[in-house]
Design a protein around this motif. Structure first.
Motif, PDB file in Angstrom:
ATOM      1  N   GLU A  70       0.854  -1.177   0.000  1.00 39.71           N
ATOM      2  CA  GLU A  70       0.000   0.000   0.000  1.00 39.71           C
ATOM      3  C   GLU A  70       0.890   1.227   0.000  1.00 39.71           C
ATOM      4  O   GLU A  70       2.053   1.168   0.407  1.00 39.71           O
ATOM      5  CB  GLU A  70      -0.919   0.021   1.224  1.00 39.71           C
ATOM      6  N   LEU A  71       0.340   2.324  -0.443  1.00 35.06           N
ATOM      7  CA  LEU A  71       1.027   3.610  -0.418  1.00 35.06           C
ATOM      8  C   LEU A  71       0.233   4.493   0.527  1.00 35.06           C
ATOM      9  O   LEU A  71      -0.927   4.830   0.244  1.00 35.06           O
ATOM     10  CB  LEU A  71       1.077   4.206  -1.828  1.00 35.06           C
ATOM     11  N   ARG A  72       0.823   4.813   1.667  1.00 36.35           N
ATOM     12  CA  ARG A  72       0.142   5.604   2.688  1.00 36.35           C
ATOM     13  C   ARG A  72       0.907   6.894   2.922  1.00 36.35           C
ATOM     14  O   ARG A  72       2.035   6.876   3.407  1.00 36.35           O
ATOM     15  CB  ARG A  72       0.036   4.830   4.004  1.00 36.35           C
ATOM     16  N   HIS A  73       0.276   7.983   2.565  1.00 38.12           N
ATOM     17  CA  HIS A  73       0.896   9.306   2.735  1.00 38.12           C
ATOM     18  C   HIS A  73       2.272   9.361   2.086  1.00 38.12           C
ATOM     19  O   HIS A  73       3.207   9.966   2.612  1.00 38.12           O
ATOM     20  CB  HIS A  73       0.986   9.696   4.207  1.00 38.12           C
ATOM     21  N   GLY A  74       2.435   8.682   0.951  1.00 38.14           N
ATOM     22  CA  GLY A  74       3.689   8.700   0.218  1.00 38.14           C
ATOM     23  C   GLY A  74       4.729   7.719   0.719  1.00 38.14           C
ATOM     24  O   GLY A  74       5.856   7.690   0.229  1.00 38.14           O
ATOM     25  N   ALA A  75       4.379   6.882   1.681  1.00 39.43           N
ATOM     26  CA  ALA A  75       5.314   5.881   2.217  1.00 39.43           C
ATOM     27  C   ALA A  75       4.840   4.484   1.813  1.00 39.43           C
ATOM     28  O   ALA A  75       3.649   4.164   1.908  1.00 39.43           O
ATOM     29  CB  ALA A  75       5.400   5.980   3.735  1.00 39.43           C
ATOM     30  N   LEU A  76       5.775   3.659   1.383  1.00 30.68           N
ATOM     31  CA  LEU A  76       5.469   2.285   1.017  1.00 30.68           C
ATOM     32  C   LEU A  76       5.279   1.453   2.279  1.00 30.68           C
ATOM     33  O   LEU A  76       6.096   1.480   3.187  1.00 30.68           O
ATOM     34  CB  LEU A  76       6.615   1.697   0.183  1.00 30.68           C
ATOM     35  N   VAL A  77       4.179   0.702   2.326  1.00 33.18           N
ATOM     36  CA  VAL A  77       3.873  -0.142   3.479  1.00 33.18           C
ATOM     37  C   VAL A  77       3.625  -1.557   2.972  1.00 33.18           C
ATOM     38  O   VAL A  77       2.820  -1.772   2.067  1.00 33.18           O
ATOM     39  CB  VAL A  77       2.623   0.377   4.235  1.00 33.18           C
ATOM     40  N   GLN A  78       4.326  -2.516   3.547  1.00 25.39           N
ATOM     41  CA  GLN A  78       4.137  -3.935   3.227  1.00 25.39           C
ATOM     42  C   GLN A  78       3.092  -4.499   4.192  1.00 25.39           C
ATOM     43  O   GLN A  78       3.197  -4.308   5.394  1.00 25.39           O
ATOM     44  CB  GLN A  78       5.445  -4.715   3.407  1.00 25.39           C
ATOM     45  N   VAL A 113      -9.728  -5.224  -2.306  1.00 27.95           N
ATOM     46  CA  VAL A 113      -9.901  -4.259  -3.393  1.00 27.95           C
ATOM     47  C   VAL A 113      -8.915  -3.106  -3.242  1.00 27.95           C
ATOM     48  O   VAL A 113      -8.943  -2.370  -2.254  1.00 27.95           O
ATOM     49  CB  VAL A 113     -11.349  -3.707  -3.409  1.00 27.95           C
ATOM     50  N   GLY A 114      -8.050  -2.947  -4.236  1.00 34.39           N
ATOM     51  CA  GLY A 114      -7.129  -1.816  -4.263  1.00 34.39           C
ATOM     52  C   GLY A 114      -7.821  -0.599  -4.853  1.00 34.39           C
ATOM     53  O   GLY A 114      -8.596  -0.720  -5.798  1.00 34.39           O
ATOM     54  N   PHE A 115      -7.567   0.571  -4.264  1.00 36.33           N
ATOM     55  CA  PHE A 115      -8.186   1.791  -4.780  1.00 36.33           C
ATOM     56  C   PHE A 115      -7.304   3.007  -4.527  1.00 36.33           C
ATOM     57  O   PHE A 115      -6.493   3.022  -3.609  1.00 36.33           O
ATOM     58  CB  PHE A 115      -9.591   1.997  -4.194  1.00 36.33           C
ATOM     59  N   ARG A 116      -7.472   3.996  -5.392  1.00 38.01           N
ATOM     60  CA  ARG A 116      -6.731   5.262  -5.296  1.00 38.01           C
ATOM     61  C   ARG A 116      -7.682   6.332  -4.781  1.00 38.01           C
ATOM     62  O   ARG A 116      -8.363   6.995  -5.543  1.00 38.01           O
ATOM     63  CB  ARG A 116      -6.193   5.665  -6.657  1.00 38.01           C
ATOM     64  N   ALA A 117      -7.725   6.501  -3.468  1.00 36.63           N
ATOM     65  CA  ALA A 117      -8.622   7.497  -2.877  1.00 36.63           C
ATOM     66  C   ALA A 117      -8.230   8.903  -3.317  1.00 36.63           C
ATOM     67  O   ALA A 117      -9.080   9.754  -3.530  1.00 36.63           O
ATOM     68  CB  ALA A 117      -8.611   7.390  -1.362  1.00 36.63           C
ATOM     69  N   LEU A 118      -6.950   9.146  -3.448  1.00 33.30           N
ATOM     70  CA  LEU A 118      -6.407  10.418  -3.918  1.00 33.30           C
ATOM     71  C   LEU A 118      -5.490  10.137  -5.101  1.00 33.30           C
ATOM     72  O   LEU A 118      -4.906   9.055  -5.190  1.00 33.30           O
ATOM     73  CB  LEU A 118      -5.602  11.113  -2.811  1.00 33.30           C
ATOM     74  N   PRO A 119      -5.311  11.120  -5.997  1.00 33.72           N
ATOM     75  CA  PRO A 119      -4.475  10.875  -7.179  1.00 33.72           C
ATOM     76  C   PRO A 119      -3.010  10.543  -6.864  1.00 33.72           C
ATOM     77  O   PRO A 119      -2.402   9.743  -7.549  1.00 33.72           O
ATOM     78  CB  PRO A 119      -4.558  12.181  -7.961  1.00 33.72           C
ATOM     79  N   VAL A 168      -5.834  -0.830   0.145  1.00 31.70           N
ATOM     80  CA  VAL A 168      -6.518  -2.083  -0.153  1.00 31.70           C
ATOM     81  C   VAL A 168      -7.564  -2.287   0.942  1.00 31.70           C
ATOM     82  O   VAL A 168      -7.229  -2.307   2.126  1.00 31.70           O
ATOM     83  CB  VAL A 168      -5.544  -3.276  -0.198  1.00 31.70           C
ATOM     84  N   ALA A 169      -8.823  -2.405   0.521  1.00 35.51           N
ATOM     85  CA  ALA A 169      -9.922  -2.643   1.457  1.00 35.51           C
ATOM     86  C   ALA A 169     -10.104  -4.137   1.663  1.00 35.51           C
ATOM     87  O   ALA A 169      -9.987  -4.913   0.715  1.00 35.51           O
ATOM     88  CB  ALA A 169     -11.214  -2.038   0.908  1.00 35.51           C
ATOM     89  N   ASP A 170     -10.404  -4.544   2.884  1.00 30.46           N
ATOM     90  CA  ASP A 170     -10.726  -5.950   3.130  1.00 30.46           C
ATOM     91  C   ASP A 170     -11.928  -6.353   2.290  1.00 30.46           C
ATOM     92  O   ASP A 170     -11.931  -7.403   1.649  1.00 30.46           O
ATOM     93  CB  ASP A 170     -11.025  -6.188   4.612  1.00 30.46           C
ATOM     94  N   VAL A 171     -12.964  -5.515   2.294  1.00 30.44           N
ATOM     95  CA  VAL A 171     -14.154  -5.725   1.481  1.00 30.44           C
ATOM     96  C   VAL A 171     -14.603  -4.356   0.978  1.00 30.44           C
ATOM     97  O   VAL A 171     -14.550  -3.373   1.711  1.00 30.44           O
ATOM     98  CB  VAL A 171     -15.318  -6.371   2.285  1.00 30.44           C
TER      99      VAL A 171
END
Length: 183
Positions: free
Chosen positions: A26-34, A67-73, A79-82
């Motif tokens: 995931e990309l959270r606030h510009g930081a890569l998170v595993q 489900v992966g989604f781009r909340a912001l550009p 990634v949502a659980d559901v």
């Protein structure tokens, strides 16, 4: 004292990363998170929720897991659980390659690895970018907290029903999520 500046990762940079088997990124606030894949019980709750939402939605839309989604550009990819969305929104994703904005309903199933800050950040991000309901499912307490963009939050417990205004106006019994026979 000197300070160091950390460069934020853009979505374009994130998109170029190789996939890591057994982990999602995931990309959270510009930081890569595993993020480790869900354990069995977590996965089962995801499947139960997906099936219950699909049944309640009838032909209005679909629910999917992971489900992966781009909340912001930029700087965000979650990634949502559901996630639930109307058919038209899913159809747009095929053309755009990614789900843009947040799905109408985003559901997170709490697990020991989740932090309060992480869940509050995700809730805020989703509700500010198109999500109409953010659900936080707590298997340990057997309850579901539903938050909406207008700032309302209601916690539903055993013997209560969650109204589903986005899914043809039905209701979902909280106990149907946690019934051992369905797992």
């Amino acid at each position: 004292m000197a300070s160091t500046t950390t460069k934020l990762m853009t979505f374009a940079e994130f998109e170029q990363l190789p996939e890591r088997e057994g982990l999602r990124q995931e990309l959270r606030h510009g930081a890569l998170v595993q993020v480790a894949p869900p354990k069995f019980d977590h996965f089962m709750f995801q499947q139960i929720l997906r099936d219950l939402l699909d049944k309640a939605a009838a032909a209005a839309g679909r629910a999917y897991t992971e489900v992966g989604f781009r909340a912001l550009p930029e700087h965000e990819f979650c990634v949502a659980d559901v996630a639930y969305a109307a058919h038209e929104r899913w159809a747009r994703c095929r053309a755009e390659q990614y789900f843009r904005g947040a799905p109408e309903i985003v559901i997170e199933v709490l697990s020991p690895s989740n932090t309060v800050t992480e869940m509050l950040d995700k809730e805020k991000l989703c509700l500010e970018n198109g999500c109409q309901e953010f659900w936080l499912v707590d298997p340990e307490r057997r309850q579901v907290k539903v938050s909406t963009p207008d700032g309302h939050t209601i916690t539903y417990r055993s013997e209560q029903e969650i109204p589903l205004p986005l899914l043809n106006g039905g209701c979902l019994a909280v106990d149907s999520i946690f019934t051992p026979a369905e797992r």
